[in-house]
Design a protein around this motif. Structure first.
Motif, PDB file in Angstrom:
ATOM      1  N   TYR A   1       0.854  -1.189   0.000  1.00  0.00           N
ATOM      2  CA  TYR A   1       0.000   0.000   0.000  1.00  0.00           C
ATOM      3  C   TYR A   1       0.885   1.231   0.000  1.00  0.00           C
ATOM      4  O   TYR A   1       2.107   1.143   0.096  1.00  0.00           O
ATOM      5  CB  TYR A   1      -0.906  -0.005   1.232  1.00  0.00           C
ATOM      6  N   GLY A   2       0.253   2.385  -0.102  1.00  0.00           N
ATOM      7  CA  GLY A   2       0.954   3.637   0.123  1.00  0.00           C
ATOM      8  C   GLY A   2       1.520   4.265  -1.129  1.00  0.00           C
ATOM      9  O   GLY A   2       1.660   3.616  -2.173  1.00  0.00           O
TER      10      GLY A   2
ATOM     11  N   SER B   1      -1.399   3.763  -5.120  1.00  0.00           N
ATOM     12  CA  SER B   1      -0.915   4.652  -4.053  1.00  0.00           C
ATOM     13  C   SER B   1      -1.763   4.614  -2.793  1.00  0.00           C
ATOM     14  O   SER B   1      -1.446   5.278  -1.825  1.00  0.00           O
ATOM     15  CB  SER B   1      -0.918   6.114  -4.550  1.00  0.00           C
TER      16      SER B   1
ATOM     17  N   SER C   1      -3.970   4.101   0.622  1.00  0.00           N
ATOM     18  CA  SER C   1      -3.892   3.560   1.983  1.00  0.00           C
ATOM     19  C   SER C   1      -5.290   3.067   2.339  1.00  0.00           C
ATOM     20  O   SER C   1      -6.263   3.783   2.122  1.00  0.00           O
ATOM     21  CB  SER C   1      -3.477   4.644   2.981  1.00  0.00           C
TER      22      SER C   1
ATOM     23  N   HIS D   1       4.312  -1.160   3.131  1.00  0.00           N
ATOM     24  CA  HIS D   1       4.421   0.102   2.394  1.00  0.00           C
ATOM     25  C   HIS D   1       5.412  -0.034   1.237  1.00  0.00           C
ATOM     26  O   HIS D   1       6.584  -0.300   1.443  1.00  0.00           O
ATOM     27  CB  HIS D   1       4.838   1.250   3.312  1.00  0.00           C
TER      28      HIS D   1
ATOM     29  N   GLY E   1       4.240   2.794   9.329  1.00  0.00           N
ATOM     30  CA  GLY E   1       4.614   2.670   7.925  1.00  0.00           C
ATOM     31  C   GLY E   1       5.735   3.625   7.533  1.00  0.00           C
ATOM     32  O   GLY E   1       6.587   3.997   8.342  1.00  0.00           O
TER      33      GLY E   1
ATOM     34  N   TYR F   1       5.867   6.724   7.071  1.00  0.00           N
ATOM     35  CA  TYR F   1       5.962   8.001   7.768  1.00  0.00           C
ATOM     36  C   TYR F   1       6.726   7.909   9.086  1.00  0.00           C
ATOM     37  O   TYR F   1       7.204   8.913   9.601  1.00  0.00           O
ATOM     38  CB  TYR F   1       4.563   8.583   7.998  1.00  0.00           C
TER      39      TYR F   1
ATOM     40  N   HIS G   1      -0.295  10.262   9.614  1.00  0.00           N
ATOM     41  CA  HIS G   1      -0.458   9.130   8.700  1.00  0.00           C
ATOM     42  C   HIS G   1      -0.752   9.576   7.293  1.00  0.00           C
ATOM     43  O   HIS G   1      -1.159  10.705   7.043  1.00  0.00           O
ATOM     44  CB  HIS G   1      -1.460   8.104   9.231  1.00  0.00           C
ATOM     45  N   GLU G   2      -0.507   8.629   6.386  1.00  0.00           N
ATOM     46  CA  GLU G   2      -0.617   8.914   4.963  1.00  0.00           C
ATOM     47  C   GLU G   2      -2.060   8.821   4.499  1.00  0.00           C
ATOM     48  O   GLU G   2      -2.444   9.427   3.500  1.00  0.00           O
ATOM     49  CB  GLU G   2       0.260   7.905   4.216  1.00  0.00           C
ATOM     50  N   ASP G   3      -2.859   8.061   5.206  1.00  0.00           N
ATOM     51  CA  ASP G   3      -4.271   7.901   4.878  1.00  0.00           C
ATOM     52  C   ASP G   3      -4.981   9.241   5.129  1.00  0.00           C
ATOM     53  O   ASP G   3      -4.463  10.110   5.815  1.00  0.00           O
ATOM     54  CB  ASP G   3      -4.868   6.805   5.783  1.00  0.00           C
TER      55      ASP G   3
ATOM     56  N   MET H   1       1.290  13.892  -0.188  1.00  0.00           N
ATOM     57  CA  MET H   1       2.163  13.221   0.776  1.00  0.00           C
ATOM     58  C   MET H   1       2.702  14.223   1.789  1.00  0.00           C
ATOM     59  O   MET H   1       2.854  15.397   1.501  1.00  0.00           O
ATOM     60  CB  MET H   1       3.366  12.587   0.062  1.00  0.00           C
TER      61      MET H   1
END
Lengths: 333, 469
Positions: free
Chosen positions: A125-126, A136, A138, A179, A217, A219, A267-269, A317
């Motif tokens: 993911y990610g 890309s 999440s 990730h 992940g 980050y 977080h990336e989500d 991001m």
């Protein structure tokens, strides 16, 4: 990197590969299934040559049908095998949603404990790899609402191995998130042989006094970088790698916030309804009188997907710089 | 113009690449899009096209070497721009720039940014600027600033301030926009209480409207150090020293003397069987607290009985004036609340119009406000009679001083379980509470007062053990 006896340096892809290989070698019940996991050896070459050694009955190339991949794996798990299903990219997991949420997560409860579902679903993911809309995403927030499902998102090779082993050993379904950007970027020492890291235990990567940063992940690595930069500026930031998203290590978070009195979740989500929202609520409920500042979240904006264009990807991001900015602001609050 | 070529990213997850072969050497000409080297990664082998047309000027990485994505690997001198500029990439200058900008952006005015850039900013940042090296207070804040500090105090600051008996308004904040931080409170606490107090006093804090802060020293003063002048502490009195009067203490003293000297006090006491009320309260208290957020104590039951008795004995709800006895229209019952350093008597207005539940909520609100120092002048004005619930610490009888301008004050003493002889000569364990009345003998005589007390006793004993609150 100095290598301790009994360990070797691997990147995250190699750590996944080694763990899967040992699982296949050590337990005949282990089965790997997914798109391109056999002849092609997985798009990241994680299962390269597995099919030659373990045969097409244990390393199964499936059609492009995610619901079937998980559905078949659930049946295998309930009847005594140890399937490790792969969703080629997390972006493709949606067709399997019903199988994961409606079936796998509820098997033990529905059968009153007669059946369990010892299933691992691995998926990369990610973003940050110019993967655009369909490479890309999440997905953790879509699944963390579901009791009965465990979610793991390791950041370091040693954690990848220990947590993947724990996921394989676990009697219930585990969604194992890898990730993509960390796959070859992150290297680290990985102990040899079989070991596990308990699901639901966070890791305090760096101790600090003025701010708690919780992430997972990719980050985690950037947060650590930002925290070290702030250390040079005289600010003391604690960084916690969640490792497991569910069950969540509430104790580690609360202990840290009680010490630092400030909390930043990264977080990336997407932000709205994300993992950070749950952590915020939990801390507000259980540690209100420790808080000396607003709980802040640094997350992806609420747009439908990560753009392909580089400026759009950068906007979506976070970065060590953006993280350092947010950390400074909270320390100084 | 020279163009620096960097190691390209060949694949989503690839972080480094190996130069497998240079297809051109230094001095060769390349066309735009013409492959000029081969790169291999753990996923692919690929030819890399030239991004510009020109002459290969420098080759920076040997064949077989592996370098991270983004590393400079070659320099191409573009055709038509042969006049060479310095070929060194301008990267160092560029990369240092954002850092400097970031430093700048995050140096608020209060912070002394260290010129060497190696940041001892922390010490500037954390030590509250109000505490100099000598440990004294710097600039006093104005009243608005103090209230702002209180309003913006975080939960942690409020809790720490409470624990250390520190008034948030007396601290100068080191946080963003002068916010008082948890560390500021701890620093103030570690400096002892003396430093903080003077300020609240100096700004003329009013008794009642904003009770002065309570300061229990977290540690005794160093022996031999005289207490700082112009400050006052409560809590641990130091033998051999005089504690200066706070505004609140002075006003309490004046009013007590005035009342005791002008109103001739008489005193009476009854013993009340509160068993049924006690049981009623026990039955209702959990639900009540859940529904209203306030604790259900014996106070509202008692107040209800008091206002009913006052309606029967209006002379107890009166006051002495030079022109005669003024009988109040309204029944406004004051509740005496002892705080750590002073006494406040907020008033439940028109208490005779409230049910037990209404009284409990009204009293709960006032008690809550009193503890948080939020009572306004309105809350404290207009009392016609006072109830003093001073039995909590086990007092069995007390002789209270009347609030000046009222005819009486009645107390609730401690509730005890006793063996009582009943009307039928049986023995029964009962909950018993004494209630004491001080009366202004100028307004009423013993006849009225004992009638009032007897009525109060009868009403309380008839309450409960069930019913609507």
């Amino acid at each position: 990197m100095a290598v301790t006896a009994g360990s070797k340096v691997l990147n995250n892809v190699e750590a996944v590969r080694e763990t899967l290989y040992e699982a296949m070698k050590n337990d005949d019940r282990t089965v790997i299934l997914g798109e391109d996991v056999g002849a092609r050896g997985n798009v990241f070459l994680i299962t390269k040559d597995f099919i030659n050694e373990f045969g097409p009955e244990r390393v199964i190339d499936t059609p492009i049908a995610e619901a079937s991949i998980v559905g078949i794996a659930i049946g295998m798990a309930m009847e005594g095998l140890r399937p490790i299903a792969e969703i080629q990219f997390a972006d493709f997991i949606y067709p399997a949603f019903n199988q994961i949420v409606g079936e796998a997560a509820k098997t033990r409860y529905r059968s009153n404990g007669e059946y369990t579902c010892p299933l691992v679903i691995r998926t990369p993911y990610g973003g940050g790899v110019r993967g655009a809309l369909s490479h890309s995403v999440s997905i953790e927030a879509l699944f963390y609402h579901v009791p009965g499902l465990k979610i793991v998102a390791p950041a370091f090779p040693a954690d990848v191995k220990g947590l993947l082993n724990a996921a394989i050993d676990d009697p219930d379904p585990v969604l194992f998130l890898e990730h993509k950007k960390t796959y070859r970027l992150i290297k680290g020492e990985v102990p040899e042989g079989h070991y596990t890291i308990p699901l639901g235990k966070a890791n305090v990567l760096k101790e600090g006094k003025q701010l708690t940063v919780v992430s997972y992940g990719l980050y985690v690595h950037w947060a650590l970088e930002a925290a070290k930069k702030l250390e040079d500026e005289g600010m003391s930031v604690e960084v916690i790698d969640l490792r497991s998203i569910r069950p969540m290590d509430k104790t580690a978070i609360l202990n840290s916030v009680e010490k630092t009195r400030k909390l930043l979740i990264i977080h990336e989500d997407n932000k709205f309804g994300g993992i950070g929202a749950e952590i915020s609520a939990m801390v507000a409920e259980e540690a209100l009188f420790s808080l000396d500042g607003p709980i802040r979240r640094l997350c992806a904006p609420d747009v439908p997907a990560m753009g392909y264009a580089e400026p759009l990807e950068h906007e979506y991001m976070s970065s060590p710089e953006k993280m350092a900015d947010a950390m400074r602001e909270l320390v100084r609050f | 113009m020279a163009t620096t070529i960097t190691m390209p990213q060949l694949g989503e997850t690839v972080t480094e690449g190996t130069v497998s072969q240079w297809l051109k050497k230094v001095g060769d000409t390349v066309e735009k899009y013409e492959p000029f080297l081969e790169v291999s990664t753990d996923k692919v082998n690929a030819e890399v096209p030239a991004p510009v047309t020109g002459v290969i000027k420098e080759v920076l990485v040997k064949e077989g070497d592996t370098v991270p994505i983004g590393t400079a690997i070659a320099v191409i001198e573009e055709v038509g721009a042969a006049k060479s500029e310095p070929s060194a990439p301008s990267q160092p200058a560029q990369s240092s720039q954002p850092t400097a900008a970031a430093e700048d952006r995050f140096s608020p005015g209060v912070q002394v940014a260290s010129a060497n850039g190696n940041g001892h900013a922390r010490s500037e940042n954390v030590v509250p600027s109000s505490y100099g090296a000598s440990g004294g207070l710097a600039q006093p804040m104005d009243a608005a600033g103090m209230e702002e500090a209180l309003r913006k105090a975080s939960p942690a600051v409020r809790k720490l301030a409470r624990e250390h008996h520190i008034d948030i308004r007396s601290i100068r904040g080191s946080g963003a926009n002068g916010r008082v931080t948890a560390d500021d409170v701890l620093t103030a606490a570690s400096m002892g209480p003396a430093a903080a107090v003077g300020q609240a006093i100096a700004t003329g804090t009013n008794f009642g409207a904003t009770p002065p802060p309570s300061f229990a020293p977290s540690r005794p003063s160093t022996p031999g150090t005289p207490p700082p002048s112009g400050t006052s502490t409560y809590g641990e009195p130091i033998p051999g020293t005089t504690i200066p009067l706070t505004q609140a203490r002075r006003i309490i003293a004046e009013r007590m003397v005035e009342s005791k000297h002008t109103a001739p006090h008489a005193w009476s006491m009854v013993s009340i069987d509160v068993t049924n009320v006690w049981k009623w309260r026990a039955r209702e208290k959990d639900r009540f607290e859940r529904e209203t957020g306030y604790k259900l104590t014996l106070l509202p039951f008692f107040m209800r009985a008091v206002v009913e008795s006052l309606s029967v004995f209006p002379l107890m709800n009166a006051k002495f004036t030079p022109d005669g006895i003024y009988v109040n229209k309204d029944v406004n019952v004051g509740i005496a609340i002892g705080l750590a350093t002073n006494l406040v008597v907020p008033v439940v207005k028109n208490a005779d119009q409230l049910s037990i539940k209404g009284l409990a909520i009204a009293a709960g609100e006032l008690i809550d406000k009193a503890r948080r120092g939020k009572l306004g002048a309105d809350d404290l004005a207009g009392g016609t009679f006072t109830v003093n619930n001073n039995g909590a610490n086990g007092s069995w009888a007390s002789a209270p001083i009347i609030n000046a301008g009222q005819a009486g004050i009645v107390t609730m003493e401690t509730v005890e379980k006793k063996l009582l002889v009943q009307d039928d000569d049986s023995f029964a364990p009962r909950y018993v509470m004494n209630s004491c009345l001080s009366l202004d003998h100028r307004v009423v005589d013993g006849y009225v007062a004992s009638g009032f007390l007897a009525d109060l006793k009868k009403r309380l004993e008839k309450m409960g053990p069930a019913g609507a609150l």
